[in-house]
Design a protein around this motif. Structure first.
Motif, PDB file in Angstrom:
ATOM      1  N   VAL A 107       0.836  -1.196   0.000  1.00 14.47           N
ATOM      2  CA  VAL A 107       0.000   0.000   0.000  1.00 14.47           C
ATOM      3  C   VAL A 107       0.873   1.249   0.000  1.00 14.47           C
ATOM      4  O   VAL A 107       0.555   2.246  -0.661  1.00 14.47           O
ATOM      5  N   GLY A 108       1.996   1.204   0.695  1.00 13.20           N
ATOM      6  CA  GLY A 108       2.928   2.330   0.698  1.00 13.20           C
ATOM      7  C   GLY A 108       3.477   2.607  -0.692  1.00 13.20           C
ATOM      8  O   GLY A 108       3.611   3.763  -1.099  1.00 13.20           O
ATOM      9  N   ILE A 109       3.784   1.545  -1.434  1.00 12.50           N
ATOM     10  CA  ILE A 109       4.270   1.729  -2.806  1.00 12.50           C
ATOM     11  C   ILE A 109       3.175   2.329  -3.686  1.00 12.50           C
ATOM     12  O   ILE A 109       3.435   3.224  -4.497  1.00 12.50           O
ATOM     13  N   LEU A 110       1.950   1.853  -3.528  1.00 10.86           N
ATOM     14  CA  LEU A 110       0.842   2.435  -4.300  1.00 10.86           C
ATOM     15  C   LEU A 110       0.654   3.912  -3.972  1.00 10.86           C
ATOM     16  O   LEU A 110       0.408   4.734  -4.855  1.00 10.86           O
ATOM     17  N   MET A 111       0.781   4.247  -2.692  1.00  5.09           N
ATOM     18  CA  MET A 111       0.608   5.637  -2.285  1.00  5.09           C
ATOM     19  C   MET A 111       1.756   6.519  -2.769  1.00  5.09           C
ATOM     20  O   MET A 111       1.540   7.691  -3.079  1.00  5.09           O
ATOM     21  N   MET A 112       2.956   5.966  -2.851  1.00  6.07           N
ATOM     22  CA  MET A 112       4.105   6.758  -3.301  1.00  6.07           C
ATOM     23  C   MET A 112       3.899   7.288  -4.717  1.00  6.07           C
ATOM     24  O   MET A 112       4.293   8.404  -5.030  1.00  6.07           O
ATOM     25  N   PHE A 113       3.303   6.485  -5.560  1.00 12.43           N
ATOM     26  CA  PHE A 113       3.120   6.886  -6.952  1.00 12.43           C
ATOM     27  C   PHE A 113       1.692   7.328  -7.244  1.00 12.43           C
ATOM     28  O   PHE A 113       1.293   7.411  -8.405  1.00 12.43           O
ATOM     29  N   ASN A 114       0.924   7.596  -6.189  1.00 14.41           N
ATOM     30  CA  ASN A 114      -0.433   8.128  -6.280  1.00 14.41           C
ATOM     31  C   ASN A 114      -1.351   7.204  -7.083  1.00 14.41           C
ATOM     32  O   ASN A 114      -2.246   7.658  -7.789  1.00 14.41           O
ATOM     33  N   LEU A 115      -1.127   5.917  -6.977  1.00 19.85           N
ATOM     34  CA  LEU A 115      -1.956   4.946  -7.682  1.00 19.85           C
ATOM     35  C   LEU A 115      -3.132   4.471  -6.837  1.00 19.85           C
ATOM     36  O   LEU A 115      -4.033   3.812  -7.359  1.00 19.85           O
ATOM     37  N   HIS A 116      -3.127   4.794  -5.560  1.00 20.83           N
ATOM     38  CA  HIS A 116      -4.230   4.372  -4.704  1.00 20.83           C
ATOM     39  C   HIS A 116      -5.543   5.016  -5.137  1.00 20.83           C
ATOM     40  O   HIS A 116      -6.608   4.415  -4.999  1.00 20.83           O
ATOM     41  N   ASN A 117      -5.490   6.215  -5.702  1.00 22.47           N
ATOM     42  CA  ASN A 117      -6.713   6.858  -6.201  1.00 22.47           C
ATOM     43  C   ASN A 117      -7.308   6.079  -7.366  1.00 22.47           C
ATOM     44  O   ASN A 117      -8.533   5.964  -7.486  1.00 22.47           O
ATOM     45  N   LEU A 118      -6.459   5.536  -8.230  1.00 19.86           N
ATOM     46  CA  LEU A 118      -6.950   4.738  -9.351  1.00 19.86           C
ATOM     47  C   LEU A 118      -7.602   3.453  -8.865  1.00 19.86           C
ATOM     48  O   LEU A 118      -8.633   3.028  -9.388  1.00 19.86           O
ATOM     49  N   VAL A 119      -7.010   2.819  -7.850  1.00 15.21           N
ATOM     50  CA  VAL A 119      -7.570   1.586  -7.305  1.00 15.21           C
ATOM     51  C   VAL A 119      -8.915   1.862  -6.635  1.00 15.21           C
ATOM     52  O   VAL A 119      -9.887   1.119  -6.827  1.00 15.21           O
ATOM     53  N   ILE A 120      -8.984   2.943  -5.862  1.00 19.52           N
ATOM     54  CA  ILE A 120     -10.240   3.292  -5.190  1.00 19.52           C
ATOM     55  C   ILE A 120     -11.318   3.627  -6.215  1.00 19.52           C
ATOM     56  O   ILE A 120     -12.476   3.212  -6.073  1.00 19.52           O
ATOM     57  N   ALA A 121     -10.967   4.365  -7.269  1.00 14.76           N
ATOM     58  CA  ALA A 121     -11.943   4.700  -8.310  1.00 14.76           C
ATOM     59  C   ALA A 121     -12.404   3.447  -9.049  1.00 14.76           C
ATOM     60  O   ALA A 121     -13.586   3.319  -9.383  1.00 14.76           O
ATOM     61  N   PHE A 122     -11.496   2.508  -9.298  1.00 14.88           N
ATOM     62  CA  PHE A 122     -11.871   1.261  -9.967  1.00 14.88           C
ATOM     63  C   PHE A 122     -12.858   0.458  -9.129  1.00 14.88           C
ATOM     64  O   PHE A 122     -13.865  -0.040  -9.641  1.00 14.88           O
ATOM     65  N   ILE A 123     -12.598   0.355  -7.829  1.00 18.54           N
ATOM     66  CA  ILE A 123     -13.502  -0.377  -6.942  1.00 18.54           C
ATOM     67  C   ILE A 123     -14.849   0.337  -6.846  1.00 18.54           C
ATOM     68  O   ILE A 123     -15.903  -0.304  -6.860  1.00 18.54           O
ATOM     69  N   ALA A 124     -14.835   1.662  -6.787  1.00 15.10           N
ATOM     70  CA  ALA A 124     -16.094   2.415  -6.736  1.00 15.10           C
ATOM     71  C   ALA A 124     -16.890   2.225  -8.021  1.00 15.10           C
ATOM     72  O   ALA A 124     -18.123   2.118  -7.985  1.00 15.10           O
ATOM     73  N   ASN A 125     -16.213   2.181  -9.167  1.00 17.44           N
ATOM     74  CA  ASN A 125     -16.914   1.942 -10.433  1.00 17.44           C
ATOM     75  C   ASN A 125     -17.507   0.543 -10.465  1.00 17.44           C
ATOM     76  O   ASN A 125     -18.583   0.335 -11.043  1.00 17.44           O
ATOM     77  N   LEU A 126     -16.826  -0.440  -9.891  1.00 15.68           N
ATOM     78  CA  LEU A 126     -17.381  -1.783  -9.838  1.00 15.68           C
ATOM     79  C   LEU A 126     -18.623  -1.836  -8.959  1.00 15.68           C
ATOM     80  O   LEU A 126     -19.610  -2.501  -9.296  1.00 15.68           O
ATOM     81  N   ILE A 127     -18.592  -1.131  -7.831  1.00 14.56           N
ATOM     82  CA  ILE A 127     -19.718  -1.174  -6.894  1.00 14.56           C
ATOM     83  C   ILE A 127     -20.890  -0.354  -7.393  1.00 14.56           C
ATOM     84  O   ILE A 127     -22.023  -0.808  -7.368  1.00 14.56           O
ATOM     85  N   PHE A 128     -20.635   0.870  -7.872  1.00  9.63           N
ATOM     86  CA  PHE A 128     -21.709   1.780  -8.221  1.00  9.63           C
ATOM     87  C   PHE A 128     -22.033   1.801  -9.702  1.00  9.63           C
ATOM     88  O   PHE A 128     -22.797   2.645 -10.168  1.00  9.63           O
ATOM     89  N   GLY A 129     -21.460   0.942 -10.507  1.00  5.29           N
ATOM     90  CA  GLY A 129     -21.856   0.788 -11.890  1.00  5.29           C
ATOM     91  C   GLY A 129     -21.443   1.911 -12.819  1.00  5.29           C
ATOM     92  O   GLY A 129     -22.234   2.350 -13.633  1.00  5.29           O
TER      93      GLY A 129
END
Length: 79
Positions: free
Chosen positions: A53-75
Motif C-alpha cells: 500500500v505504501g508503494i501504491l501511495m508513493m506513486f499516487n496509484l491508490h486513487n486509481l484503485v479506489i476509483a476502480f472499486i467504486a466503479n465496480l460497486i456503483f456501476g
C-alpha cells in the motif's frame, strides 16, 4: 487522470518505511501482541500488505484503485 503528487510520495514513503520496519520486527511484535509462533505468518503478510500500500501511495496509484472499486460497486457512476 493520473497526476503525480510530492505530498503523497512522502506519505507513501513513510507508510512504506513503517511496513518495512514492521516486517523487520514482526516476530517481536507477534510475541508481544499476538499468539507468538502461531501468528508469525499472519503478521508477516500484514507487513507485506502495508508495504504494498505504501508503494501504491508513493506513486499516487491508490486513487486509481479506489476509483476502480467504486466503479465496480456503483456501476460506472464515477469517471
Amino acid at each position: 487522470m493520473y497526476k503525480f503528487s510530492w505530498m503523497w510520495f512522502f506519505i507513501g514513503l513513510a507508510v512504506l518505511l513503517a511496513g518495512v520496519a514492521f516486517l523487520r520486527f514482526y516476530k517481536e511484535v507477534a510475541d508481544n501482541m499476538g499468539n507468538g509462533v502461531t501468528s508469525y505468518d499472519r503478521y508477516k503478510i500484514v507487513a507485506l500488505c502495508v508495504s504494498g500500500v505504501g508503494i501504491l501511495m508513493m506513486f499516487n496509484l491508490h486513487n486509481l484503485v479506489i476509483a476502480f472499486i467504486a466503479n465496480l460497486i456503483f456501476g460506472g457512476v464515477l469517471d
